[in-house]
Design a protein around this motif. Structure first.
Motif, mmCIF file in Angstrom:
data_model
loop_
_atom_site.group_PDB
_atom_site.id
_atom_site.type_symbol
_atom_site.label_atom_id
_atom_site.label_comp_id
_atom_site.label_asym_id
_atom_site.label_seq_id
_atom_site.Cartn_x
_atom_site.Cartn_y
_atom_site.Cartn_z
ATOM 1 N N GLY A 1 -7.807 -3.587 5.850
ATOM 2 C CA GLY A 1 -8.064 -4.783 5.112
ATOM 3 C C GLY A 1 -6.656 -5.372 4.399
ATOM 4 N N GLY A 2 -5.565 -4.479 4.769
ATOM 5 C CA GLY A 2 -4.395 -4.916 4.126
ATOM 6 C C GLY A 2 -3.805 -6.128 5.030
ATOM 7 N N ALA A 3 -3.919 -6.442 6.032
ATOM 8 C CA ALA A 3 -3.629 -7.870 6.817
ATOM 9 C C ALA A 3 -4.169 -8.934 5.946
ATOM 10 C CB ALA A 3 -3.880 -7.804 7.992
ATOM 11 N N TRP A 4 -5.364 -8.570 5.263
ATOM 12 C CA TRP A 4 -5.886 -9.905 4.705
ATOM 13 C C TRP A 4 -5.703 -9.819 3.094
ATOM 14 C CZ3 TRP A 4 -9.510 -11.063 0.669
ATOM 15 C CH2 TRP A 4 -9.841 -12.156 0.979
ATOM 16 N N LEU A 5 -5.748 -8.400 2.603
ATOM 17 C CA LEU A 5 -5.614 -8.420 1.019
ATOM 18 C C LEU A 5 -4.167 -8.593 0.732
ATOM 19 C CD1 LEU A 5 -8.014 -5.369 0.853
ATOM 20 C CD2 LEU A 5 -8.159 -7.567 -0.322
ATOM 21 N N PHE A 6 -3.244 -8.076 1.485
ATOM 22 C CA PHE A 6 -1.683 -8.034 1.017
ATOM 23 C C PHE A 6 -1.058 -9.369 0.918
ATOM 24 C CE2 PHE A 6 -1.081 -3.602 3.529
ATOM 25 C CZ PHE A 6 -1.861 -3.032 2.490
ATOM 26 N N PRO A 7 -1.354 -10.277 1.885
ATOM 27 C CA PRO A 7 -0.593 -11.581 1.631
ATOM 28 C C PRO A 7 -1.384 -12.477 0.523
ATOM 29 C CG PRO A 7 -1.159 -11.209 4.162
ATOM 30 C CD PRO A 7 -1.834 -9.985 3.193
ATOM 31 N N GLY B 1 2.420 0.614 -2.182
ATOM 32 C CA GLY B 1 3.185 0.143 -0.753
ATOM 33 C C GLY B 1 2.515 0.366 0.403
ATOM 34 N N ASP B 2 3.163 -0.077 1.791
ATOM 35 C CA ASP B 2 2.451 0.332 3.012
ATOM 36 C C ASP B 2 3.453 1.121 3.738
ATOM 37 O OD1 ASP B 2 -0.030 -0.311 4.796
ATOM 38 O OD2 ASP B 2 1.806 -1.020 5.804
ATOM 39 N N THR B 3 2.844 2.081 4.406
ATOM 40 C CA THR B 3 3.873 2.808 5.350
ATOM 41 C C THR B 3 3.114 3.034 6.732
ATOM 42 O OG1 THR B 3 2.649 4.934 4.402
ATOM 43 C CG2 THR B 3 4.618 4.291 3.471
ATOM 44 N N SER B 4 2.232 2.205 7.058
ATOM 45 C CA SER B 4 1.267 2.157 8.342
ATOM 46 C C SER B 4 2.449 2.151 9.497
ATOM 47 C CB SER B 4 0.280 1.341 8.560
ATOM 48 O OG SER B 4 -0.575 1.253 7.450
ATOM 49 N N ASN B 5 3.288 1.015 9.638
ATOM 50 C CA ASN B 5 3.990 0.743 10.610
ATOM 51 C C ASN B 5 4.994 1.875 10.932
ATOM 52 O OD1 ASN B 5 4.898 -2.818 11.405
ATOM 53 N ND2 ASN B 5 2.811 -1.341 10.976
ATOM 54 N N ARG C 1 6.324 -11.725 1.663
ATOM 55 C CA ARG C 1 6.701 -10.321 1.102
ATOM 56 C C ARG C 1 5.738 -9.554 1.562
ATOM 57 N NH1 ARG C 1 7.142 -12.392 -5.384
ATOM 58 N NH2 ARG C 1 9.126 -13.156 -5.090
ATOM 59 N N ALA C 2 4.450 -9.674 2.087
ATOM 60 C CA ALA C 2 3.315 -8.862 2.710
ATOM 61 C C ALA C 2 4.092 -8.518 4.180
ATOM 62 C CB ALA C 2 2.088 -9.619 2.489
ATOM 63 N N LEU C 3 4.590 -9.287 4.632
ATOM 64 C CA LEU C 3 5.021 -8.963 6.018
ATOM 65 C C LEU C 3 6.295 -8.102 6.007
ATOM 66 C CD1 LEU C 3 4.674 -9.243 8.908
ATOM 67 C CD2 LEU C 3 6.046 -11.359 8.872
ATOM 68 N N LYS C 4 7.166 -8.334 5.105
ATOM 69 C CA LYS C 4 8.339 -7.716 4.802
ATOM 70 C C LYS C 4 7.961 -6.051 4.458
ATOM 71 C CE LYS C 4 12.317 -7.304 1.903
ATOM 72 N NZ LYS C 4 12.102 -6.671 0.603
ATOM 73 N N VAL D 1 5.245 -4.509 4.948
ATOM 74 C CA VAL D 1 4.403 -3.799 6.160
ATOM 75 C C VAL D 1 5.571 -3.461 7.264
ATOM 76 C CG1 VAL D 1 2.930 -3.979 8.058
ATOM 77 C CG2 VAL D 1 2.148 -4.857 5.922
ATOM 78 N N LEU D 2 6.267 -4.465 7.592
ATOM 79 C CA LEU D 2 7.154 -4.227 8.852
ATOM 80 C C LEU D 2 8.432 -3.154 8.497
ATOM 81 C CD1 LEU D 2 7.435 -7.634 10.333
ATOM 82 C CD2 LEU D 2 5.854 -5.829 10.915
ATOM 83 N N LEU D 3 8.743 -3.136 7.007
ATOM 84 C CA LEU D 3 9.773 -2.154 6.733
ATOM 85 C C LEU D 3 9.393 -1.012 6.057
ATOM 86 C CD1 LEU D 3 12.440 -4.893 5.445
ATOM 87 C CD2 LEU D 3 12.160 -3.743 7.829
ATOM 88 N N SER D 4 7.908 -0.855 5.926
ATOM 89 C CA SER D 4 7.264 0.081 5.488
ATOM 90 C C SER D 4 7.704 0.342 4.106
ATOM 91 C CB SER D 4 7.533 1.615 6.129
ATOM 92 O OG SER D 4 6.921 1.368 7.735
ATOM 93 N N GLU D 5 7.880 -0.510 3.043
ATOM 94 C CA GLU D 5 8.285 -0.422 1.735
ATOM 95 C C GLU D 5 7.212 0.160 0.707
ATOM 96 O OE1 GLU D 5 11.654 -4.159 1.655
ATOM 97 O OE2 GLU D 5 9.636 -4.565 0.763
ATOM 98 N N ILE D 6 7.935 0.820 -0.145
ATOM 99 C CA ILE D 6 6.988 1.360 -1.299
ATOM 100 C C ILE D 6 7.794 1.067 -2.732
ATOM 101 C CG2 ILE D 6 6.300 3.419 -2.601
ATOM 102 C CD1 ILE D 6 6.054 4.894 0.264
ATOM 103 N N TYR D 7 6.926 0.664 -3.649
ATOM 104 C CA TYR D 7 7.492 -0.060 -4.947
ATOM 105 C C TYR D 7 7.152 0.778 -5.960
ATOM 106 C CZ TYR D 7 7.510 -3.995 -1.520
ATOM 107 O OH TYR D 7 7.551 -4.856 -0.463
ATOM 108 N N GLY D 8 7.922 0.707 -7.034
ATOM 109 C CA GLY D 8 7.562 1.609 -8.408
ATOM 110 C C GLY D 8 6.517 0.415 -8.806
ATOM 111 N N ALA D 9 5.900 1.096 -9.819
ATOM 112 C CA ALA D 9 4.688 0.093 -10.687
ATOM 113 C C ALA D 9 5.326 -1.201 -11.249
ATOM 114 C CB ALA D 9 4.290 0.975 -11.718
ATOM 115 N N GLU D 10 6.434 -1.250 -11.743
ATOM 116 C CA GLU D 10 6.713 -2.528 -12.294
ATOM 117 C C GLU D 10 7.165 -3.569 -11.388
ATOM 118 O OE1 GLU D 10 6.927 -3.351 -15.331
ATOM 119 O OE2 GLU D 10 6.712 -1.595 -16.604
#
Length: 274
Positions: A158-164, A145-149, A171-174, A176-185
């Protein structure tokens, strides 16, 4: 890794080995810091990627992190390694440009396949690093996930280009903005992971996958990867012209002659990349 092009590299935060013929592995080696990258590590990664790129005997690159806790948790914000945030505003941009952004570009520019083998956390810049590779094989217990924010930082490696491009804009914006981390599945469902593997089988499966890629015709592999990378910014007509140029290299090649011969002789082909 033995007597290879990597032997001359002096690396402190990245380790290298060749787990099987044709395969190269770069391991982020700061497990106590959950493999958070320093500026020094980015320079060592660049050296390792360049060495892999220039050695035609090496067919596939595996990128991973030391230990079980993390693939990479992004940039080291502690400053404990002497390479924290630059003091001057322009220095921040320069450090990013010459550091992890350069690593991401180097991986994306490779014309040979790369695989991120993900254990533990791959977050923020660590997720961008994994997405810069062509494939991501993740342990079932991995977390991505992304925890930068969360601490006021940005997806600037490169996440701003790669994530979307991996999971769609909303989903990428969500994430990043909510700092979500997901399980592998869940990460696989969202498009961040290529394949989820049981924890104890991750290395074996990654090596199996890499070894299969290494048996393919080098010219076809390289040109296929280059064509598909360029196609994203082309029209269909432009992509078809690109393919016309590429077949002038592959169709008359010894690899195609060998591949066709092996097909009719019902045996595995022996490609030489010419």
């Amino acid at each position: 890794m033995g007597d290879t092009i990597f032997s001359g590299l002096e690396l402190a935060t990245v380790s290298t080995d060749s787990p099987a013929p044709g395969l190269a592995r770069l391991t982020l080696n700061r497990p106590a810091a959950m493999n958070a990258y320093s500026f020094a590590m980015t320079q060592e990664l660049l050296a390792g990627i360049a060495a892999f790129r220039d050695d035609d005997a090496l067919k596939v690159l595996i990128l991973t992190g030391a230990g079980e806790r993390a693939f990479c948790t992004g940039g080291d914000v502690s400053g404990g390694d002497g390479h924290g945030f630059a003091e001057a505003p322009m220095g921040h941009g320069r450090e990013m440009r010459e550091g992890m952004q350069a690593v991401v570009l180097a991986l994306r520019r490779l014309d040979k396949p790369s695989i991120a083998m993900v254990r533990g956390f791959a977050v923020a810049g660590g997720l961008a690093l994994a997405l810069a590779c062509d494939f991501r094989l993740a342990a079932a217990s991995a977390r991505l996930g992304d925890t930068s924010n969360k601490v006021g930082l940005l997806p600037d490696e490169g996440g701003a280009w790669l994530f979307p491009r991996a999971m769609g804009h909303d989903r990428a914006l969500k994430m990043v903005l909510l700092s979500e981390i997901y399980g592998a599945e869940e990460a696989a469902r969202l498009g961040l992971v290529t394949e989820v593997v049981a924890d104890g089988l991750l290395e074996a499966r990654t090596l199996e996958f890499a070894a299969a890629l290494a048996t393919r015709a080098p010219l076809a592999v390289r040109l296929s990867k280059m064509m598909m990378a360029r196609a994203g910014s082309m029209t269909l007509e432009e992509s078809l012209v690109d393919a016309q140029m590429a077949v002038m290299v592959t169709n008359p090649s010894g690899d195609v002659r060998e591949g066709v011969k092996a097909f009719f002789e019902k045996r595995p082909p022996k490609f030489e990349g010419r």
